[in-house]
Enzyme design. Structure first.
Site, mmCIF file in Angstrom:
data_model
loop_
_atom_site.group_PDB
_atom_site.id
_atom_site.type_symbol
_atom_site.label_atom_id
_atom_site.label_comp_id
_atom_site.label_asym_id
_atom_site.label_seq_id
_atom_site.Cartn_x
_atom_site.Cartn_y
_atom_site.Cartn_z
ATOM 1 N N CYS A 121 -3.500 24.989 -4.365
ATOM 2 C CA CYS A 121 -2.454 24.075 -3.502
ATOM 3 C C CYS A 121 -1.712 23.307 -4.465
ATOM 4 C CB CYS A 121 -3.196 23.401 -2.727
ATOM 5 S SG CYS A 121 -4.041 24.305 -1.272
ATOM 6 N N HIS A 264 0.716 16.623 -1.839
ATOM 7 C CA HIS A 264 0.152 17.822 -1.079
ATOM 8 C C HIS A 264 -0.365 17.532 0.328
ATOM 9 C CE1 HIS A 264 -1.577 21.380 0.114
ATOM 10 N NE2 HIS A 264 -2.928 21.021 -0.176
ATOM 11 N N ASN A 294 -2.132 22.271 6.332
ATOM 12 C CA ASN A 294 -1.837 22.446 4.902
ATOM 13 C C ASN A 294 -1.566 23.700 4.587
ATOM 14 O OD1 ASN A 294 -2.648 23.347 2.348
ATOM 15 N ND2 ASN A 294 -4.743 22.439 2.198
HETATM 16 N N1 COA Z 1 -15.310 20.262 14.624
HETATM 17 C C1 COA Z 1 -16.242 19.738 15.005
HETATM 18 N N2 COA Z 1 -16.920 19.341 13.975
HETATM 19 C C2 COA Z 1 -16.861 19.821 12.716
HETATM 20 C C3 COA Z 1 -16.077 20.693 12.381
HETATM 21 C C4 COA Z 1 -14.873 20.895 13.614
HETATM 22 N N3 COA Z 1 -13.853 21.752 13.126
HETATM 23 N N4 COA Z 1 -15.971 20.832 11.073
HETATM 24 C C5 COA Z 1 -17.011 20.203 10.504
HETATM 25 N N5 COA Z 1 -17.844 19.628 11.662
HETATM 26 C C6 COA Z 1 -19.045 18.956 11.715
HETATM 27 C C7 COA Z 1 -19.867 19.660 10.421
HETATM 28 O O1 COA Z 1 -20.521 20.689 10.876
HETATM 29 C C8 COA Z 1 -21.082 18.235 10.310
HETATM 30 O O2 COA Z 1 -21.900 18.158 11.303
HETATM 31 P P1 COA Z 1 -23.266 17.862 11.001
HETATM 32 O O3 COA Z 1 -23.230 16.305 10.718
HETATM 33 O O4 COA Z 1 -23.966 18.137 12.060
HETATM 34 O O5 COA Z 1 -23.500 18.631 9.819
HETATM 35 C C9 COA Z 1 -19.784 17.012 10.636
HETATM 36 O O6 COA Z 1 -18.648 17.617 11.266
HETATM 37 C C10 COA Z 1 -19.241 16.393 9.604
HETATM 38 O O7 COA Z 1 -18.991 17.219 8.555
HETATM 39 P P2 COA Z 1 -18.213 17.018 7.117
HETATM 40 O O8 COA Z 1 -17.924 17.974 6.534
HETATM 41 O O9 COA Z 1 -18.728 15.674 6.622
HETATM 42 O O10 COA Z 1 -16.801 16.484 8.061
HETATM 43 P P3 COA Z 1 -15.727 15.641 7.069
HETATM 44 O O11 COA Z 1 -15.428 14.142 7.843
HETATM 45 O O12 COA Z 1 -15.842 15.853 5.733
HETATM 46 O O13 COA Z 1 -14.432 16.556 7.568
HETATM 47 C C11 COA Z 1 -13.032 18.221 6.604
HETATM 48 C C12 COA Z 1 -14.323 17.935 7.249
HETATM 49 C C13 COA Z 1 -13.161 19.753 6.174
HETATM 50 C C14 COA Z 1 -11.933 18.033 7.428
HETATM 51 C C15 COA Z 1 -13.062 17.485 5.244
HETATM 52 O O14 COA Z 1 -14.273 17.764 4.481
HETATM 53 C C16 COA Z 1 -11.832 17.849 4.349
HETATM 54 O O15 COA Z 1 -10.899 17.671 4.623
HETATM 55 N N6 COA Z 1 -12.223 18.085 3.063
HETATM 56 C C17 COA Z 1 -11.213 18.517 2.314
HETATM 57 C C18 COA Z 1 -10.527 19.976 2.529
HETATM 58 C C19 COA Z 1 -9.366 20.018 1.818
HETATM 59 O O16 COA Z 1 -8.352 19.404 1.766
HETATM 60 N N7 COA Z 1 -9.239 21.466 1.389
HETATM 61 C C20 COA Z 1 -8.099 21.950 0.740
HETATM 62 C C21 COA Z 1 -7.522 21.107 -0.383
HETATM 63 S S1 COA Z 1 -6.248 21.922 -1.234
#
Ligand code: COA
Length: 340
Positions: A121, A264, A294
């Site tokens: 990205c 980004h 994204n």
């Molecule tokens: N809907 C509902 N629950 C979800 C979910 C969804 N779409 N995706 C994950 N969860 C759950 C997980 O399974 C986890 O459950 P658990 O506690 O029972 O294990 C809980 O939500 C929390 O997960 P976590 O990974 O801590 O959530 P988060 O607040 O970090 O959000 C992302 C997840 C992916 C949104 C976040 O980590 C993120 O944005 N990361 C960066 C991703 C990114 O920008 N990537 C590209 C970079 S260029």
């Protein structure tokens, strides 16, 4: 193209922007029908409400062609005058030929050198550095950068941690050579770029390359985006602030001198985390995650093109662009928007 180095003192000037998104809108409500998630969870954790997906018969180059034509129209430049076309992409049509070669052919940039650039990205910021260097070394005068992404093709629709995030789009910018002492030209003030492959496994499409050819795919998910969301989130929040800070320090400028911060578009929470740390007025920070998600290498020029159209981006504005992504990579640059 052919270039003879002749002690060029040209500077790169960013003169035009343009974008194109596919027609299909995928809402959070639609994603609720694929995986165990809710519109409320996606909106509060990411800021995303909907995104665009390519049609069955569309690929990254199809989006890139339209975006490239719009950028050239905006600049009043013929495709035949493009010296180099760079397509930053993490979702190229093929491993080879390059998406850039396909786009160059279709828009009629027959004189242009064309190549893809993969920095996840961060691709758009890396490609701007390439374009700038080609111009300032006298190798090319007109360099077109078009981020083109069809990430929906690499997405696992059963993986709720990734299928909510990504969208498809193409967008970019035209950089042209301007004599260094021409009045009012400031071009690019600098770049801060980096990569840390030790985190490569945190955001990866494992199969489809020479490490794990498609013929050797064990699980269907191996040919899709796999992500350690928490690690990537931690990395992104850290480098967004650090990279911007290092960039500003290197040119001895304060954040108050920046007209617009364009990060980004990965997750609104990453941007919201960085804004108070950088001390910039939130009014000067662009965000269109709600409508596009994204879009990787296309995200910065996509939000910039919108800002140009609605008047938030004005000629002469100094922009701080910052990106982060697979690699892991990051980068920022300070550049003035100087349409012809
Ligand atoms: N809907 C509902 N629950 C979800 C979910 C969804 N779409 N995706 C994950 N969860 C759950 C997980 O399974 C986890 O459950 P658990 O506690 O029972 O294990 C809980 O939500 C929390 O997960 P976590 O990974 O801590 O959530 P988060 O607040 O970090 O959000 C992302 C997840 C992916 C949104 C976040 O980590 C993120 O944005 N990361 C960066 C991703 C990114 O920008 N990537 C590209 C970079 S260029």
């Amino acid at each position: 193209m052919i270039a003879v180095r002749n002690g060029s003192r040209a500077r790169a000037r960013l003169v035009a922007l343009g974008a194109h998104v596919p027609e299909r809108v995928v809402t959070n409500a639609e994603i609720e029908t694929w995986v165990d998630t809710t519109d409320e969870w996606i909106t509060t954790r990411t800021g995303i409400r909907e995104r665009r997906f390519v049609a069955e018969d569309e690929a990254a180059s199809d989006l890139g062609v339209v975006a490239a034509e719009r950028i050239l129209d905006e600049a009043g430049m013929a495709a035949a005058d493009v010296d180099v076309l760079i397509v930053p992409t993490a979702s190229p049509d093929h491993i080879f030929p390059s998406t850039a070669a396909l786009v160059a052919d279709r828009i009629g940039a027959h004189k242009a050198a064309a190549f893809d650039l993969n920095a996840g990205c961060t691709g758009f910021v890396y490609a701007l550095a390439q374009a700038c260097a080609l111009i300032e070394s006298g190798i090319g005068r007109n360099v077109l950068v078009v981020g083109a992404e069809a990430l929906s093709r690499l997405m696992d629709p059963t993986d709720r941690s990734t299928c909510i995030l990504f969208g498809d789009a193409a967008a970019g910018a035209l950089l042209v050579a301007e004599e260094a002492d021409a009045q009012g030209v400031t071009g690019f003030l600098g770049f801060e770029l980096g990569a840390d492959g030790s985190g490569g496994h945190d955001l990866v499409v494992p199969a489809g390359g020479s490490r794990q050819p498609l013929g050797a795919v064990d699980a269907p998910g191996d040919a899709c985006i796999q992500m350690n969301g928490r690690e990537v989130f931690r990395f992104a929040t850290r480098v967004m602030v650090d990279s911007c800070t290092r960039m500003l320090e290197a040119v001895e400028m304060g954040i108050d001198e920046v007209d617009l911060l364009i990060a980004h578009q990965a997750n609104s929470r990453i941007i919201d985390h960085a804004v108070p740390k950088l001390g910039i007025d939130p009014e000067r920070v662009l965000n269109n995650l709600d409508r596009y998600g994204n879009t990787s290498s296309a995200s910065i020029p996509l939000v910039l093109t919108e800002a140009r159209d609605d008047g938030r981006l004005e000629p002469g504005h100094l922009m701080l662009l910052v990106a982060f992504g697979a690699g892991l990579t990051w980068g920022s640059t300070l550049v003035r928007y100087e349409p012809a």
